[in-house]
Design an enzyme around this catalytic site. Structure first.
Site, mmCIF file in Angstrom:
data_model
loop_
_atom_site.group_PDB
_atom_site.id
_atom_site.type_symbol
_atom_site.label_atom_id
_atom_site.label_comp_id
_atom_site.label_asym_id
_atom_site.label_seq_id
_atom_site.Cartn_x
_atom_site.Cartn_y
_atom_site.Cartn_z
ATOM 1 N N HIS A 1 7.586 134.175 138.267
ATOM 2 C CA HIS A 1 8.239 133.210 137.371
ATOM 3 C C HIS A 1 9.336 133.878 136.536
ATOM 4 C CE1 HIS A 1 5.028 133.846 133.951
ATOM 5 N NE2 HIS A 1 6.079 134.584 133.697
ATOM 6 N N ASN B 1 3.709 136.457 139.189
ATOM 7 C CA ASN B 1 3.822 135.448 140.252
ATOM 8 C C ASN B 1 5.281 135.081 140.543
ATOM 9 O OD1 ASN B 1 4.566 133.949 138.043
ATOM 10 N ND2 ASN B 1 2.898 132.455 138.171
ATOM 11 N N ASP C 1 12.022 130.320 126.099
ATOM 12 C CA ASP C 1 10.851 129.443 126.146
ATOM 13 C C ASP C 1 9.988 129.562 124.899
ATOM 14 O OD1 ASP C 1 10.073 132.042 126.762
ATOM 15 O OD2 ASP C 1 9.594 131.592 128.833
ATOM 16 N N GLU D 1 7.315 128.281 136.911
ATOM 17 C CA GLU D 1 6.267 128.786 137.784
ATOM 18 C C GLU D 1 6.615 128.516 139.253
ATOM 19 O OE1 GLU D 1 4.270 130.695 136.375
ATOM 20 O OE2 GLU D 1 2.918 129.786 134.921
HETATM 21 C C1 F6R Z 1 9.147 135.351 128.265
HETATM 22 C C2 F6R Z 1 9.216 134.766 129.598
HETATM 23 C C3 F6R Z 1 8.385 135.266 130.721
HETATM 24 C C4 F6R Z 1 8.178 136.778 130.708
HETATM 25 C C5 F6R Z 1 7.273 137.194 131.884
HETATM 26 C C6 F6R Z 1 6.980 138.686 131.849
HETATM 27 O O1 F6R Z 1 10.028 134.702 127.358
HETATM 28 O O2 F6R Z 1 9.941 133.843 129.774
HETATM 29 O O3 F6R Z 1 8.986 134.886 131.935
HETATM 30 O O4 F6R Z 1 9.401 137.410 130.802
HETATM 31 O O5 F6R Z 1 6.076 136.485 131.826
HETATM 32 O O6 F6R Z 1 6.206 138.971 130.726
HETATM 33 P P1 F6R Z 1 5.900 140.462 130.279
HETATM 34 O O7 F6R Z 1 7.192 141.062 129.886
HETATM 35 O O8 F6R Z 1 4.960 140.338 129.119
HETATM 36 O O9 F6R Z 1 5.304 141.141 131.468
#
Ligand code: F6R
Length: 254
Positions: free
Chosen positions: A148, A146, A81, A153
């Site tokens: 995701h 959450n 992403d 989401e």
């Molecule tokens: C990042 C992504 C997100 C993260 C998630 C956890 O490319 O797609 O899904 O993996 O938000 O983020 P961290 O590792 O910062 O807790």
């Protein structure tokens, strides 16, 4: 693996859960999975993630490249992403993140590196099209508080491919730490591989550490698969390795 790790196979799924003591051990376990793939298949296709979680893994990959000469010159990568509305060279773009924290430390070729970019359906379709010529060997994932995965989401249908999404307030609050703790600076939209795109990977490697992931981890592994927890879609994947620390695993009961 240390003697203290616990390995759990989740009934009726192809999920293997490894519980480690802390972030460093989780990063090392994730590195072992990644290294096995790269060592056995020098032209492997890696699906990559950003965020805090993969930083330890990426450090291990760079150190291994420098120490043992593991080469990435024939490796191809596709990132999950990117924020919409940030210039690629913005300090918090995922393009910058990946180059700073991983690609600059490897011998990977820039032409083999792919990150989604843009804000239109045509941009999403172009990314899907680019991926069609490849089979992702392993997709690395973190998980949002959450539930995701990527920026899919809660509420996202599992059938979605690459799409533009509006980020939920919880995600923007969680990510404000990268934007001077100011939620107003956090982009409101992102372009992300969809859950259907992620599910095409041969293998999924999800890493989660810390107590703030415990509820999402429980819903992913023990909940009935539902759009309320996008990561629960992984219960239907053929090969998933989940690497946790004890805090992220603390709400698992089964
Ligand atoms: C990042 C992504 C997100 C993260 C998630 C956890 O490319 O797609 O899904 O993996 O938000 O983020 P961290 O590792 O910062 O807790």
């Amino acid at each position: 693996m240390s003697n203290f790790d616990i390995i759990i196979f989740v009934e009726d799924t192809n999920m293997k859960i490894i519980v480690t003591n802390n972030y460093e051990e989780a990063s090392l376990e994730a590195f072992k999975v990644m290294k096995e793939i790269v060592a056995n298949k020098p032209n492997a296709v890696l699906g990559l993630a950003t965020g805090s979680t993969p930083l330890g893994l990426y450090k291990n990959m760079i150190e291994d490249h420098k120490t043992n000469g593991t080469s990435y010159k024939d490796i191809t990568t596709f990132n999950l992403d990117e924020y919409v509305g940030l210039d690629r060279n913005h300090r918090e773009s995922y393009y910058t993140f990946m180059h700073t924290n991983l690609f600059s430390g490897l011998d990977i070729l820039e032409e083999n590196v792919h990150l989604p970019f843009g804000n239109t359906q045509a941009d999403c379709d172009a990314y899907e099209k680019a991926m069609e010529d490849y089979q992702v060997d392993v997709q690395l994932l973190g998980i949002g508080g959450n539930g995701h995965i990527g920026f899919n989401e809660p509420g996202t249908p599992f059938e979605k491919t690459t799409n533009i999404v509006e980020l939920q307030e919880r995600t923007r609050t969680d990510n404000a730490r990268f934007f001077d703790n100011d939620i107003n600076q956090v982009p409101t939209h992102a372009i992300t591989m969809g859950i259907a795109t992620i599910m095409k990977a041969n293998k999924v490697l999800l890493v989660a550490t810390g107590e703030n992931k415990a509820d999402a981890v429980k819903a992913m592994i023990e909940g009935v698969p539902s759009v309320d927890c996008p990561a629960s879609a992984l219960q239907n994947h053929k090969d998933v390795v989940v690497i946790l620390d004890t805090a992220a695993a603390s709400k698992l009961t089964k």
